[in-house]
Design a protein around this motif. Sequence first.
Motif, PDB file in Angstrom:
ATOM      1  N   ASP C  15      12.990  44.241   0.116  1.00 26.18           N
ATOM      2  CA  ASP C  15      13.615  44.917   1.248  1.00 26.18           C
ATOM      3  C   ASP C  15      15.049  44.435   1.425  1.00 26.18           C
ATOM      4  O   ASP C  15      15.346  43.254   1.234  1.00 26.18           O
ATOM      5  CB  ASP C  15      12.835  44.645   2.539  1.00 26.18           C
ATOM      6  CG  ASP C  15      11.420  45.208   2.491  1.00 26.18           C
ATOM      7  OD1 ASP C  15      11.229  46.294   1.921  1.00 26.18           O
ATOM      8  OD2 ASP C  15      10.510  44.550   3.024  1.00 26.18           O
ATOM      9  N   ASP C  17      16.800  43.929   4.128  1.00 29.30           N
ATOM     10  CA  ASP C  17      17.003  42.915   5.170  1.00 29.30           C
ATOM     11  C   ASP C  17      16.570  41.522   4.693  1.00 29.30           C
ATOM     12  O   ASP C  17      17.252  40.527   4.940  1.00 29.30           O
ATOM     13  CB  ASP C  17      16.314  43.306   6.489  1.00 29.30           C
ATOM     14  CG  ASP C  17      14.970  44.002   6.300  1.00 29.30           C
ATOM     15  OD1 ASP C  17      14.518  44.137   5.153  1.00 29.30           O
ATOM     16  OD2 ASP C  17      14.365  44.387   7.314  1.00 29.30           O
ATOM     17  N   LYS C  18      15.442  41.459   3.971  1.00 30.98           N
ATOM     18  CA  LYS C  18      14.990  40.147   3.491  1.00 30.98           C
ATOM     19  C   LYS C  18      15.906  39.640   2.374  1.00 30.98           C
ATOM     20  O   LYS C  18      16.156  38.438   2.278  1.00 30.98           O
ATOM     21  CB  LYS C  18      13.541  40.237   3.025  1.00 30.98           C
ATOM     22  CG  LYS C  18      12.588  40.514   4.192  1.00 30.98           C
ATOM     23  CD  LYS C  18      11.236  39.883   3.967  1.00 30.98           C
ATOM     24  CE  LYS C  18      10.396  39.948   5.237  1.00 30.98           C
ATOM     25  NZ  LYS C  18       8.977  39.650   4.956  1.00 30.98           N
ATOM     26  N   LEU C  20      19.082  40.209   2.207  1.00 29.17           N
ATOM     27  CA  LEU C  20      20.259  39.688   2.922  1.00 29.17           C
ATOM     28  C   LEU C  20      19.989  38.286   3.457  1.00 29.17           C
ATOM     29  O   LEU C  20      20.825  37.390   3.332  1.00 29.17           O
ATOM     30  CB  LEU C  20      20.644  40.611   4.078  1.00 29.17           C
ATOM     31  CG  LEU C  20      21.351  41.909   3.682  1.00 29.17           C
ATOM     32  CD1 LEU C  20      21.523  42.791   4.903  1.00 29.17           C
ATOM     33  CD2 LEU C  20      22.709  41.611   3.041  1.00 29.17           C
ATOM     34  N   ALA C  21      18.816  38.105   4.059  1.00 24.99           N
ATOM     35  CA  ALA C  21      18.477  36.784   4.603  1.00 24.99           C
ATOM     36  C   ALA C  21      18.503  35.729   3.498  1.00 24.99           C
ATOM     37  O   ALA C  21      19.062  34.639   3.670  1.00 24.99           O
ATOM     38  CB  ALA C  21      17.102  36.827   5.279  1.00 24.99           C
ATOM     39  N   MET C  24      22.181  35.113   2.415  1.00 23.80           N
ATOM     40  CA  MET C  24      22.938  34.378   3.457  1.00 23.80           C
ATOM     41  C   MET C  24      22.606  32.893   3.388  1.00 23.80           C
ATOM     42  O   MET C  24      23.485  32.042   3.411  1.00 23.80           O
ATOM     43  CB  MET C  24      22.575  34.891   4.851  1.00 23.80           C
ATOM     44  CG  MET C  24      23.313  36.140   5.222  1.00 23.80           C
ATOM     45  SD  MET C  24      22.726  36.614   6.889  1.00 23.80           S
ATOM     46  CE  MET C  24      23.038  38.367   6.791  1.00 23.80           C
ATOM     47  N   LEU C  25      21.299  32.595   3.314  1.00 25.06           N
ATOM     48  CA  LEU C  25      20.884  31.192   3.249  1.00 25.06           C
ATOM     49  C   LEU C  25      21.383  30.555   1.948  1.00 25.06           C
ATOM     50  O   LEU C  25      21.905  29.436   1.951  1.00 25.06           O
ATOM     51  CB  LEU C  25      19.363  31.078   3.343  1.00 25.06           C
ATOM     52  CG  LEU C  25      18.779  31.363   4.721  1.00 25.06           C
ATOM     53  CD1 LEU C  25      17.265  31.517   4.661  1.00 25.06           C
ATOM     54  CD2 LEU C  25      19.152  30.235   5.708  1.00 25.06           C
ATOM     55  N   THR C  28      25.220  30.077   2.010  1.00 25.24           N
ATOM     56  CA  THR C  28      25.550  29.037   2.989  1.00 25.24           C
ATOM     57  C   THR C  28      25.177  27.663   2.430  1.00 25.24           C
ATOM     58  O   THR C  28      25.963  26.713   2.517  1.00 25.24           O
ATOM     59  CB  THR C  28      24.805  29.276   4.318  1.00 25.24           C
ATOM     60  OG1 THR C  28      25.120  30.584   4.786  1.00 25.24           O
ATOM     61  CG2 THR C  28      25.196  28.255   5.363  1.00 25.24           C
ATOM     62  N   MET C 100      30.571  41.747   6.437  1.00 24.26           N
ATOM     63  CA  MET C 100      29.481  41.049   5.755  1.00 24.26           C
ATOM     64  C   MET C 100      29.378  41.625   4.338  1.00 24.26           C
ATOM     65  O   MET C 100      29.464  42.839   4.164  1.00 24.26           O
ATOM     66  CB  MET C 100      28.172  41.287   6.509  1.00 24.26           C
ATOM     67  CG  MET C 100      27.009  40.470   5.946  1.00 24.26           C
ATOM     68  SD  MET C 100      25.429  40.889   6.723  1.00 24.26           S
ATOM     69  CE  MET C 100      25.647  40.152   8.345  1.00 24.26           C
ATOM     70  N   LEU C 158      11.636  27.825   0.706  1.00 22.11           N
ATOM     71  CA  LEU C 158      11.220  28.930   1.570  1.00 22.11           C
ATOM     72  C   LEU C 158      10.654  30.083   0.754  1.00 22.11           C
ATOM     73  O   LEU C 158      11.104  30.345  -0.360  1.00 22.11           O
ATOM     74  CB  LEU C 158      12.425  29.437   2.390  1.00 22.11           C
ATOM     75  CG  LEU C 158      13.119  28.421   3.290  1.00 22.11           C
ATOM     76  CD1 LEU C 158      14.433  29.000   3.823  1.00 22.11           C
ATOM     77  CD2 LEU C 158      12.234  27.993   4.456  1.00 22.11           C
ATOM     78  N   PHE C 159       9.690  30.773   1.325  1.00 20.44           N
ATOM     79  CA  PHE C 159       9.096  31.965   0.708  1.00 20.44           C
ATOM     80  C   PHE C 159       9.478  33.152   1.582  1.00 20.44           C
ATOM     81  O   PHE C 159       9.082  33.215   2.744  1.00 20.44           O
ATOM     82  CB  PHE C 159       7.572  31.810   0.643  1.00 20.44           C
ATOM     83  CG  PHE C 159       6.872  32.912  -0.114  1.00 20.44           C
ATOM     84  CD1 PHE C 159       6.446  32.702  -1.417  1.00 20.44           C
ATOM     85  CD2 PHE C 159       6.634  34.150   0.466  1.00 20.44           C
ATOM     86  CE1 PHE C 159       5.791  33.703  -2.132  1.00 20.44           C
ATOM     87  CE2 PHE C 159       5.985  35.165  -0.237  1.00 20.44           C
ATOM     88  CZ  PHE C 159       5.561  34.931  -1.538  1.00 20.44           C
ATOM     89  N   ILE C 160      10.274  34.058   1.048  1.00 22.88           N
ATOM     90  CA  ILE C 160      10.822  35.158   1.854  1.00 22.88           C
ATOM     91  C   ILE C 160      10.270  36.497   1.396  1.00 22.88           C
ATOM     92  O   ILE C 160      10.384  36.846   0.260  1.00 22.88           O
ATOM     93  CB  ILE C 160      12.369  35.182   1.768  1.00 22.88           C
ATOM     94  CG1 ILE C 160      12.922  33.857   2.301  1.00 22.88           C
ATOM     95  CG2 ILE C 160      12.934  36.379   2.532  1.00 22.88           C
ATOM     96  CD1 ILE C 160      14.433  33.788   2.412  1.00 22.88           C
TER      97      ILE C 160
END
Lengths: 160, 160, 160
Positions: C15, C17-18, C20-21, C24-25, C28, C100, C158-160
Amino acid sequence: MAEQDKLSIVLFSGDLDKALAAFMLATTGASMGMEVKIFFTFWGLNVIKKNEGSIKSKGLMRKMLNIMNRGGSKRLKLSKFNMFGLGTWMIKRLMKEINMPSVEEFIVMAHEMGVKLIPCSTTCGLMGVEQEAFRPEAEPLAGAAYFLAEASQSKVALFI
Amino acid sequence: MAEQDKLSIVLFSGDLDKALAAFMLATTGASMGMEVKIFFTFWGLNVIKKNEGSIKSKGLMRKMLNIMNRGGSKRLKLSKFNMFGLGTWMIKRLMKEINMPSVEEFIVMAHEMGVKLIPCSTTCGLMGVEQEAFRPEAEPLAGAAYFLAEASQSKVALFI
Amino acid sequence: MAEQDKLSIVLFSGDLDKALAAFMLATTGASMGMEVKIFFTFWGLNVIKKNEGSIKSKGLMRKMLNIMNRGGSKRLKLSKFNMFGLGTWMIKRLMKEINMPSVEEFIVMAHEMGVKLIPCSTTCGLMGVEQEAFRPEAEPLAGAAYFLAEASQSKVALFI
């Protein structure tokens, strides 16, 4: 407490694809000598429910919930492209072709490798599911405090 | 930096069931003496938006987005079996029966237990949501760097 | 093995949105000096497939799967409010407005910052996707054992 070579997984999802991801990681971790625990919560409880028989639960709403949300490793569906079962059927055939274990086989295998399969007591209470609804490979129910204590000692903790 | 007894959770999802999972873990962690932070991002921002009033945002598209995606702890829906609200209503009734707090009550409880509830500044910027859209329990907005610094010092970090 | 300043992410979801998350992480983390790896598995493989050309795969079912599940950073959709593409289009416009990066730009940026983008070999085998289906930024395929070894040495997994 020192971190040990532990892997702790929360399986929140009852989707076939996420269950596969959890069991691939769990069995790989076990084969690497890690001590592995999977905590099944919410829809993830479905993954280790028995495939046979019906689930006894008290009250009309919990009965309805457990009929709609029957569970059992053979009833899981893909999170995407299920297409009324066609996509799920296709993925299961492709899994066989490359000799990937089914979720059913993964559960037995993981259990034999020493992976602990633990249903979450709180969501069992919410959904009216008792120990006897689960396969014999399932450990006794445990709560969030037990998961957090384990995860705190784990090198890797994942929420799936 | 040494790892402390910290639990850091990203709540990406705005689904009722995932919000419950996050708050059960957060409040359990806090009761075990852990220092707990929840970072709300994307749809997860909805969980700590105010239930009352409308959300001011600049530009037509952000206004539309904030109408469709209104948020507030009382408007969350199940990720599965919502069934036009019936499934969500059923789960809320079952929660009451076993005296499980609602998301609304979990937020207040978590805040009183010292759990920090932190909205993600980047997705707030994207969606045109400002600090005043959030409940008084919410901390000031913070970004991904703050989350990663916290998670690096945490015994357990989860993405929900 | 001592924990180093590492961040390991499994991106299971395809997806927008995921994704992107995750990026971003990842970016960063890289800007904070962390050594970052993203492991793409299942639907997440779509994120780093090439946008152009078709995907060669053997057998009718894998061909069908790769047509339905085409992938490519420009074809990702929101997990919610896609609304036949309208929601996804809106979010992409809002992302531009606040400068972004798009997923396309995030991939290039992450790669330049040293983030390793690693497709999961097992799900590639399952779905009939080979190395050449992926963008040049992708590393060679690797399996779950490699991920767990990395995650065990990571401060954050992390598991996204």
